[in-house]
Design an enzyme around this catalytic site. Structure first.
Site, PDB file in Angstrom:
ATOM      1  N   GLN A 135      14.489 -10.187  -8.886  1.00  0.00           N
ATOM      2  CA  GLN A 135      13.239 -10.445  -8.142  1.00  0.00           C
ATOM      3  C   GLN A 135      12.382 -11.374  -9.000  1.00  0.00           C
ATOM      4  O   GLN A 135      12.920 -12.295  -9.612  1.00  0.00           O
ATOM      5  CB  GLN A 135      12.496  -9.132  -7.831  1.00  0.00           C
ATOM      6  CG  GLN A 135      12.539  -8.735  -6.372  1.00  0.00           C
ATOM      7  CD  GLN A 135      11.737  -9.636  -5.415  1.00  0.00           C
ATOM      8  OE1 GLN A 135      11.106 -10.613  -5.793  1.00  0.00           O
ATOM      9  NE2 GLN A 135      11.814  -9.304  -4.134  1.00  0.00           N
ATOM     10  N   GLY A 183       4.230  -4.498  -0.875  1.00  0.00           N
ATOM     11  CA  GLY A 183       3.605  -4.304   0.441  1.00  0.00           C
ATOM     12  C   GLY A 183       2.561  -3.192   0.392  1.00  0.00           C
ATOM     13  O   GLY A 183       1.606  -3.191   1.178  1.00  0.00           O
ATOM     14  N   ARG A 206       7.798   6.314   0.444  1.00  0.00           N
ATOM     15  CA  ARG A 206       7.035   5.133   0.013  1.00  0.00           C
ATOM     16  C   ARG A 206       5.563   5.296   0.368  1.00  0.00           C
ATOM     17  O   ARG A 206       4.677   4.954  -0.410  1.00  0.00           O
ATOM     18  CB  ARG A 206       7.572   3.862   0.666  1.00  0.00           C
ATOM     19  CG  ARG A 206       9.025   3.569   0.383  1.00  0.00           C
ATOM     20  CD  ARG A 206       9.242   3.406  -1.119  1.00  0.00           C
ATOM     21  NE  ARG A 206      10.538   2.836  -1.381  1.00  0.00           N
ATOM     22  CZ  ARG A 206      10.739   1.550  -1.680  1.00  0.00           C
ATOM     23  NH1 ARG A 206       9.747   0.709  -1.791  1.00  0.00           N
ATOM     24  NH2 ARG A 206      11.949   1.100  -1.896  1.00  0.00           N
ATOM     25  N   TYR A 327       4.475 -13.347   5.376  1.00  0.00           N
ATOM     26  CA  TYR A 327       3.910 -12.988   4.081  1.00  0.00           C
ATOM     27  C   TYR A 327       4.936 -13.032   2.946  1.00  0.00           C
ATOM     28  O   TYR A 327       4.990 -12.157   2.082  1.00  0.00           O
ATOM     29  CB  TYR A 327       3.206 -11.624   4.160  1.00  0.00           C
ATOM     30  CG  TYR A 327       2.045 -11.549   3.204  1.00  0.00           C
ATOM     31  CD1 TYR A 327       1.865 -12.532   2.239  1.00  0.00           C
ATOM     32  CD2 TYR A 327       1.116 -10.530   3.257  1.00  0.00           C
ATOM     33  CE1 TYR A 327       0.822 -12.501   1.359  1.00  0.00           C
ATOM     34  CE2 TYR A 327       0.056 -10.478   2.379  1.00  0.00           C
ATOM     35  CZ  TYR A 327      -0.086 -11.481   1.424  1.00  0.00           C
ATOM     36  OH  TYR A 327      -1.124 -11.450   0.545  1.00  0.00           O
ATOM     37  N   CYS A 415      -6.137 -10.801 -12.246  1.00  0.00           N
ATOM     38  CA  CYS A 415      -7.324 -11.579 -11.908  1.00  0.00           C
ATOM     39  C   CYS A 415      -6.909 -13.037 -11.800  1.00  0.00           C
ATOM     40  O   CYS A 415      -6.439 -13.621 -12.770  1.00  0.00           O
ATOM     41  CB  CYS A 415      -8.370 -11.398 -13.008  1.00  0.00           C
ATOM     42  SG  CYS A 415      -9.871 -12.267 -12.673  1.00  0.00           S
TER      43      CYS A 415
HETATM   44  P1  NAD Z   1      10.084  -2.890  -1.486  1.00  0.00           P
HETATM   45  O1  NAD Z   1      11.557  -3.002  -1.328  1.00  0.00           O
HETATM   46  O2  NAD Z   1       9.517  -2.108  -2.612  1.00  0.00           O
HETATM   47  O3  NAD Z   1       9.466  -2.319  -0.125  1.00  0.00           O
HETATM   48  C1  NAD Z   1       9.897  -2.730   1.154  1.00  0.00           C
HETATM   49  C2  NAD Z   1       9.550  -1.611   2.133  1.00  0.00           C
HETATM   50  O4  NAD Z   1       9.918  -2.015   3.453  1.00  0.00           O
HETATM   51  C3  NAD Z   1      10.274  -0.307   1.846  1.00  0.00           C
HETATM   52  O5  NAD Z   1       9.316   0.691   1.648  1.00  0.00           O
HETATM   53  C4  NAD Z   1      11.121  -0.071   3.085  1.00  0.00           C
HETATM   54  O6  NAD Z   1      11.241   1.289   3.410  1.00  0.00           O
HETATM   55  C5  NAD Z   1      10.353  -0.831   4.143  1.00  0.00           C
HETATM   56  N1  NAD Z   1      11.136  -1.267   5.303  1.00  0.00           N
HETATM   57  C6  NAD Z   1      12.324  -1.933   5.321  1.00  0.00           C
HETATM   58  N2  NAD Z   1      12.680  -2.203   6.590  1.00  0.00           N
HETATM   59  C7  NAD Z   1      11.701  -1.705   7.380  1.00  0.00           C
HETATM   60  C8  NAD Z   1      11.484  -1.678   8.789  1.00  0.00           C
HETATM   61  N3  NAD Z   1      12.336  -2.256   9.632  1.00  0.00           N
HETATM   62  N4  NAD Z   1      10.363  -1.087   9.266  1.00  0.00           N
HETATM   63  C9  NAD Z   1       9.471  -0.514   8.427  1.00  0.00           C
HETATM   64  N5  NAD Z   1       9.631  -0.500   7.090  1.00  0.00           N
HETATM   65  C10 NAD Z   1      10.731  -1.094   6.578  1.00  0.00           C
HETATM   66  O7  NAD Z   1       9.568  -4.393  -1.507  1.00  0.00           O
HETATM   67  P2  NAD Z   1       8.130  -4.980  -1.939  1.00  0.00           P
HETATM   68  O8  NAD Z   1       8.094  -5.136  -3.408  1.00  0.00           O
HETATM   69  O9  NAD Z   1       7.055  -4.208  -1.273  1.00  0.00           O
HETATM   70  O10 NAD Z   1       8.220  -6.436  -1.304  1.00  0.00           O
HETATM   71  C11 NAD Z   1       8.278  -6.580   0.111  1.00  0.00           C
HETATM   72  C12 NAD Z   1       8.607  -7.992   0.501  1.00  0.00           C
HETATM   73  O11 NAD Z   1       7.521  -8.847   0.196  1.00  0.00           O
HETATM   74  C13 NAD Z   1       9.814  -8.565  -0.236  1.00  0.00           C
HETATM   75  O12 NAD Z   1      10.554  -9.364   0.641  1.00  0.00           O
HETATM   76  C14 NAD Z   1       9.213  -9.371  -1.316  1.00  0.00           C
HETATM   77  O13 NAD Z   1      10.059 -10.388  -1.751  1.00  0.00           O
HETATM   78  C15 NAD Z   1       7.983  -9.914  -0.614  1.00  0.00           C
HETATM   79  N6  NAD Z   1       6.898 -10.223  -1.547  1.00  0.00           N
HETATM   80  C16 NAD Z   1       5.853 -10.934  -1.103  1.00  0.00           C
HETATM   81  C17 NAD Z   1       4.818 -11.244  -1.970  1.00  0.00           C
HETATM   82  C18 NAD Z   1       3.633 -12.003  -1.530  1.00  0.00           C
HETATM   83  O14 NAD Z   1       2.828 -12.410  -2.318  1.00  0.00           O
HETATM   84  N7  NAD Z   1       3.462 -12.197  -0.269  1.00  0.00           N
HETATM   85  C19 NAD Z   1       4.856 -10.825  -3.270  1.00  0.00           C
HETATM   86  C20 NAD Z   1       5.905 -10.058  -3.678  1.00  0.00           C
HETATM   87  C21 NAD Z   1       6.904  -9.746  -2.809  1.00  0.00           C
END
Ligand code: NAD
Length: 556
Positions: A135, A183, A206, A327, A415
């Site tokens: 990651q 998230g 979670r 996002y 920050c």
């Molecule tokens: P994570 O794997 O810790 O959490 C993902 C969650 O999604 C889990 O709790 C899982 O149970 C849930 N999930 C999966 N499929 C689902 C569905 N169909 N319905 C409901 N819930 C569902 O991941 P994370 O660290 O929270 O990251 C989430 C995503 O965001 C990743 O793809 C990551 O790459 C991306 N991300 C975005 C940013 C940003 O700045 N926007 C930053 C970091 C990560």
């Protein structure tokens, strides 16, 4: 303490935690800093699943296997000041000769030659024990729990409020899927901006974790109960957050049927990984976990179809007026592969809200008190407020964070700071350490999601002005700049955020241990790193970045 005693105390798999206090266990503070942050990444309070060494973001790991974790610890405990440790996808593979101002650890995670850079090939290698998914901050040992993305999420919602809701999110409803490591920041960020929030996750554990750490207010299994709470709160203008156990695709279907249109709609399920991240609809979690193991190819097909359906409902809600954005989880691409031709009608959050900050060299600057004492973070917060008295936004953030943001693991702070600010902050922290105003050294790092450190055409570099979205020379230059500047550890990863094949990015962490060596390294690294962001955006034709290059005398 012998290596064996250290391992028994701090790394008895799956129970990891970092030493705290002034006592050195490694031979020098730079190695000790890497050691503490590695253990912090894996600790119960921070990692999503320490048993599997998973820190966050689907299967984002800090080490490849528990044996590799032990070996990393052993090598860090004995690392000299003129040696650097090499980590290849979570496995320590050797030490090289270097010098005191060189990085102590050089990390490469999940990198594949472009033609082979697919989830399928990566998963085959992973099955054979040859690779690990790093990651962004998981494999580079600077994950600080959900706070790490909190301010970025807050900035995003705030920018959305300014652009679409006259800066006011009271009486506005935000809906999103995924309450995992990153998230899980959404509910708190949403309520900090005054909105009402509904988050949906298939995994109740979670949501419980978010509730325990103070990021979400209420949890329910019942859609109707959730909607009663949410709509009443929205009506009264109450900033509350509700976590609903369910599949986000199914919940959006119900919202469409019930004629409920969120004001803001996004998603942070781990869609970037269709097999090990996203859960298809129509099955409960244990069934999904079984199918994942027993028939991953069929699981992938179901995942892609579900994402297409999920995005179909997002598009319908967008047509009905929801301000909808991607996002950063590559949901649109996999929905397209699953058959939703219009997936990319949903805009990405970086071009919509974040790029102007990148043009100022701004990004998610973060620091951690290695002493383990929360008071040290309070001291740094106050010192920053004095250092930048005119930065009202930063001051307001630090004041809110002090009250509302619980620490996970070693006390830390995020920050967003830009060019010039980062260097000044780093030197100030080093002075605080030198003068004994904090109880131990401080490590400074950032997410790989930063202004000059990533090429990710569906996220950080989506829709670049000159079309250079996929050019990954930039993160490589960033890596080289931070290595030459003397960061304490550096990393180069592939696939973070959006999955294998879709991104390349560099990380850096630098130690403020009060020494003159640290002063010299901080001056170089915390100048070079944001400067790369300004160079990258100025080169792509962004006028504000060109103005900033001039303002900060870059190239002069
Ligand atoms: P994570 O794997 O810790 O959490 C993902 C969650 O999604 C889990 O709790 C899982 O149970 C849930 N999930 C999966 N499929 C689902 C569905 N169909 N319905 C409901 N819930 C569902 O991941 P994370 O660290 O929270 O990251 C989430 C995503 O965001 C990743 O793809 C990551 O790459 C991306 N991300 C975005 C940013 C940003 O700045 N926007 C930053 C970091 C990560």
């Amino acid at each position: 303490m012998s290596v064996e005693e250290f391992l028994q105390t701090y790394a008895n798999h799956p129970v990891y935690f970092p030493p705290r206090g002034p006592k050195l266990h490694a031979k020098n503070w730079p190695a000790e800093a890497a050691l503490r942050m590695f253990l912090n990444n894996l600790s119960q309070d921070v990692a999503e699943d320490p048993e599997r060494l998973v820190v966050y973001g689907g299967i984002g790991q800090a080490a490849r296997t528990p044996q590799d974790a032990c070996k990393i610890i052993e090598l860090l405990l004995t690392l000299e000041e003129d040696e650097s440790l090499l980590i290849q996808s979570g496995k320590p593979v050797g030490k090289i000769r270097s010098h005191a101002e060189a990085p102590r650890v050089l990390i490469a995670n999940s990198n594949l030659v472009p033609h082979w850079a697919t989830w399928q090939h990566f998963n085959e290698l992973r099955e054979r024990g040859l690779m690990m998914y790093g990651q962004m901050t998981a494999g580079s040992w600077i994950y600080i729990g959900t706070q790490g993305i909190l301010q970025g999420t807050y900035e995003t919602f705030a920018a959305c409020a300014r652009q679409h809701f006259n800066g006011d999110l009271r009486h506005k409803l935000i809906v999103s899927g995924g309450l995992g490591g990153m998230g899980g920041a959404q509910p708190l960020a949403a309520t900090m901006t005054g909105a009402t929030f509904l988050g949906v996750d298939v995994d109740p554990e979670r949501i419980k974790k978010r509730q325990e750490s103070g990021y979400i207010d209420t949890m329910t299994y019942d859609y109707h109960h959730a909607m009663r709470l949410v709509l009443a709160a929205q009506h009264k203008g109450e900033a509350v957050s509700i976590g609903l156990v369910g599949n986000i695709g199914d919940v959006l279907e119900k919202l469409v049927q019930d004629g409920i249109t969120p004001d803001i709609l996004t998603d942070q399920t781990s869609a970037h990984d269709p097999i090990n991240g996203y859960v298809p609809h129509g099955m409960c979690l244990p069934q999904a976990l079984d199918l994942r193991r027993n028939n991953p190819e069929y699981y992938r097909e179901l995942s892609l179809q579900s994402m297409a359906r999920h995005v179909g409902y997002m598009l319908e809600l967008q047509r009905r007026g929801s301000c909808t954005f991607d996002y950063g989880n590559n949901l649109r691409e996999f929905a397209l592969q699953g058959g939703e031709q219009n997936a990319f009608q949903i805009p990405g959050f970086v071009p919509e809200f974040i790029r102007p900050l990148f043009c100022e060299g701004k990004g998610p600057f973060r620091w951690v008190a290695l002493s383990g004492d929360p008071e040290d973070i309070r001291v740094t917060d106050e010192a920053l407020k004095k250092l930048f008295p005119k930065n009202k936004q930063m001051i307001s953030w630090l004041e809110q964070a002090k009250v509302k943001v619980p620490f996970q693991g070693l006390p830390s702070r995020i920050c967003w700071l830009g060019m010039d600010e980062r260097e000044k902050a780093g030197l100030l922290f080093n002075q605080l350490v030198r003068e004994g105003k904090v109880k131990g050294p401080i490590v400074i790092g950032r997410d790989h999601l930063d202004c000059g450190s990533v090429a990710s055409p569906y996220r950080e570099t989506e829709g670049m002005k000159d079309g250079s979205d996929a050019v990954s020379d930039w993160p490589l230059l960033n890596l080289m700049a931070n290595t030459s500047g003397g960061a304490t550890w550096v990393s180069f990863h592939h696939g973070g955020g959006v999955g294998i094949g879709y991104s390349q990015h560099a990380g850096m962490v630098i130690l403020a241990d009060g020494t003159e060596r640290a002063d010299r390294c901080l001056r170089r690294v915390l100048y070079n790193d944001p400067a790369l962001g300004i160079y990258r955006h100025a080169d792509a034709g962004y006028e504000s970045a060109q103005k900033n290059a001039h303002k900060f005398n870059l190239n002069s």
